[in-house]
Design an enzyme around this catalytic site. Structure first.
Site, PDB file in Angstrom:
ATOM      1  N   LYS A 113      51.863  44.175  40.822  1.00 31.50           N
ATOM      2  CA  LYS A 113      51.721  42.791  40.967  1.00 31.50           C
ATOM      3  C   LYS A 113      51.323  42.194  39.726  1.00 31.50           C
ATOM      4  CE  LYS A 113      49.233  41.736  44.534  1.00 31.50           C
ATOM      5  NZ  LYS A 113      48.201  41.040  45.383  1.00 31.50           N
ATOM      6  N   LYS A 125      41.175  48.233  41.573  1.00 31.96           N
ATOM      7  CA  LYS A 125      40.707  47.679  42.990  1.00 31.96           C
ATOM      8  C   LYS A 125      39.424  48.672  43.363  1.00 31.96           C
ATOM      9  CE  LYS A 125      41.937  44.560  46.077  1.00 31.96           C
ATOM     10  NZ  LYS A 125      42.570  43.264  45.785  1.00 31.96           N
ATOM     11  N   GLY A 164      37.228  38.712  43.514  1.00 37.90           N
ATOM     12  CA  GLY A 164      37.054  38.667  44.902  1.00 37.90           C
ATOM     13  C   GLY A 164      38.001  39.264  45.606  1.00 37.90           C
ATOM     14  N   ASP A 165      37.914  39.480  47.017  1.00 37.56           N
ATOM     15  CA  ASP A 165      38.843  39.981  48.037  1.00 37.56           C
ATOM     16  C   ASP A 165      38.141  39.566  49.389  1.00 37.56           C
ATOM     17  OD1 ASP A 165      40.350  42.124  49.723  1.00 37.56           O
ATOM     18  OD2 ASP A 165      41.599  41.654  47.903  1.00 37.56           O
ATOM     19  N   THR A 208      46.021  32.055  45.509  1.00 41.31           N
ATOM     20  CA  THR A 208      46.883  32.687  46.021  1.00 41.31           C
ATOM     21  C   THR A 208      47.736  31.992  47.174  1.00 41.31           C
ATOM     22  OG1 THR A 208      45.357  34.334  45.793  1.00 41.31           O
ATOM     23  CG2 THR A 208      46.863  35.043  47.368  1.00 41.31           C
ATOM     24  N   ASN A 239      40.732  32.197  52.422  1.00 45.35           N
ATOM     25  CA  ASN A 239      41.072  31.505  51.575  1.00 45.35           C
ATOM     26  C   ASN A 239      42.660  31.272  51.454  1.00 45.35           C
ATOM     27  OD1 ASN A 239      38.976  30.580  50.498  1.00 45.35           O
ATOM     28  ND2 ASN A 239      38.716  31.976  48.732  1.00 45.35           N
TER      29      ASN A 239
END
Length: 450
Positions: A113, A125, A164-165, A208, A239
């Protein structure tokens, strides 16, 4: 046994009990077969054996004190997967489902990605099985501080830059950034997703979701169509989903669904964005409350879904945007979408479609955008935040959005041109995987065995 089968067998022995990771690796490797047939150098340099093993895996205990004074213990992870084209870059996920295998699948996807964005960022990650839901601000602060007490040793603005995630927003990033600053005495762009007054980027929250819609726009334009007037189903209510819905409205499309872990809303006249933002961004409430506010909307709890199915995908639509989590759309869901006339699927989440669902979309030759291409806008804007931090300036929302739109167009063109190069013009899975892999693999060859 084929080379890919041998590789997967070895991987399952060396990394047992990580099915999502195996799934991500298999999808990429199968797409790369035409590349290996064309260019032998990748096999000669053992790139596959090297790229599927993280450069570094960090696992640690996170002990923190709750509001009752009791010590709680969680696991922390940071998988630094590949730094061939730049510092490790990828989010932190705080959710009970987090495990080493989940983080490895996400980190592996992040390599390609990030490569597709055209920016100088490698793949990584991290996260924890900590659940922020139901915790007080003070509990979340104490957890984040304890998490960073270990992680700060491994991150830095040119080394590894987390974001963030799921479960990690501006509040959590703030607590972690503050603890990093306290421990190191340095004010630097070591996190992205920061709040605007202290180094954040405008448009990062929206990126995103907006980027996923921009990618879909490019697909539709190429096929002589437009977003205007299209009925869209969206999963998720975080989000990504919220700002996918917002951008769809801005382009005169009609999003009619959203979902959370408890159920989904179908609002035939269109999801009320103001209500959705209030419930999810302000109140952190269940979507069932949406149907109480809008009596013409229908709320369906998860317990009412058909066995093994996600009922969101049974709503008739033109376009589908899976924006919740991995493997949320299976083969039966895919066939239901196709039966109902869906012409495009653009993934806002990471690997939301099972391999069987992806195969169904590719066989039907509808427009299908895999997550590593369609949802790359978030990490692309994170890199733009890094650039702003490095130069100690802040760009306007419009400037960031223009850059985001250009990046998403370039990702689409790169994936599409690569798919055409290998004789499969409709297969953006193959195009995205080969394009993302080739850039990283070439860099690894150039840098020698490290």
């Amino acid at each position: 046994m084929s080379y890919i089968e041998q590789t997967l067998t070895k991987l399952q022995k060396s990394s047992p009990g990580q099915p999502e990771f195996y799934q991500a690796v298999q999808e990429v490797l199968e797409s790369l077969e035409p590349l290996f047939a064309k260019e032998k150098k990748y096999l000669e340099h053992n790139i596959i054996e090297r790229i599927i093993e993280p450069e570094r895996q960090i696992m640690f205990r996170v002990a923190w004190i709750d509001d009752q004074g009791k010590v709680q213990v969680n696991k922390g992870y940071r998988i630094e997967f590949n730094s061939a084209i730049g510092p490790y870059k990828g989010g932190l996920r705080f959710h009970p489902s987090v495990s080493s295998g989940i983080i490895k699948f996400l980190g592996f996807e992040q390599i390609f990605k990030n490569s597709l964005t055209g920016l100088a960022i490698g793949g990584g990650k991290g996260g924890s099985d900590f659940d922020p839901k139901g915790k007080s601000n003070n509990e979340i602060m104490r957890f984040c501080q304890s998490f960073i007490n270990e992680l700060y040793r491994h991150i830095g603005p040119t080394t590894d830059v987390p974001a963030g995630d799921i479960g990690v927003g501006g509040r959590e990033i703030g607590y972690m950034f503050g603890q990093y600053k306290r421990l190191t005495g340095r004010y630097e762009g070591v996190f992205t997703g920061k709040k605007i007054p202290w180094g954040g980027s405008l448009a990062r929250t929206e990126a995103t979701g907006y980027g996923t819609v921009y990618f879909a726009q490019n697909m539709l334009t190429t096929n002589g169509q437009a977003l205007e007037g299209k009925t869209c189903v969206v999963s998720g209510a975080g989000n990504v989903a919220i700002y996918t819905i917002e951008k769809l409205y801005q382009n005169c499309a009609l999003p009619v669904t959203c979902s959370d872990s408890r159920g989904f809303i179908y609002h035939k006249s269109g999801i009320n964005l103001e209500t959705l933002k209030q419930l999810k961004e302000v109140e952190s409430a269940c979507l069932s409350k949406y149907a109480e506010i809008h009596t013409d909307a229908v709320y369906t709890p998860v317990s009412s879904y058909p066995a093994g199915r996600n009922a969101v995908w049974s709503v008739p639509c033109d376009l589908a945007f899976p924006c919740a989590t991995q493997n949320e759309l299976n083969q039966a869901d895919a066939h239901e979408l196709l039966k109902n006339g869906c012409i495009l699927v653009a993934e806002g989440a990471n690997m939301p479609s099972t391999p069987e669902a992806v195969e169904a979309f590719l066989n039907a030759k509808i427009m299908y955008a895999p997550g590593k291409a369609a949802n790359a806008g978030g990490v692309a804007t994170s890199q733009l935040e890094m650039a702003q931090n490095a130069s100690m300036i802040q760009w306007s929302f419009e400037e960031v959005d223009v850059r985001l739109k250009t990046i998403m167009k370039n990702i689409y063109l790169t994936a599409s041109e690569t798919a055409n190069e290998f004789g499969q013009p409709h297969n953006l899975v193959l195009g995205a995987n080969i394009a993302g892999f080739r850039k990283v693999a070439d860099a690894m060859i150039d840098q020698g065995v490290v």
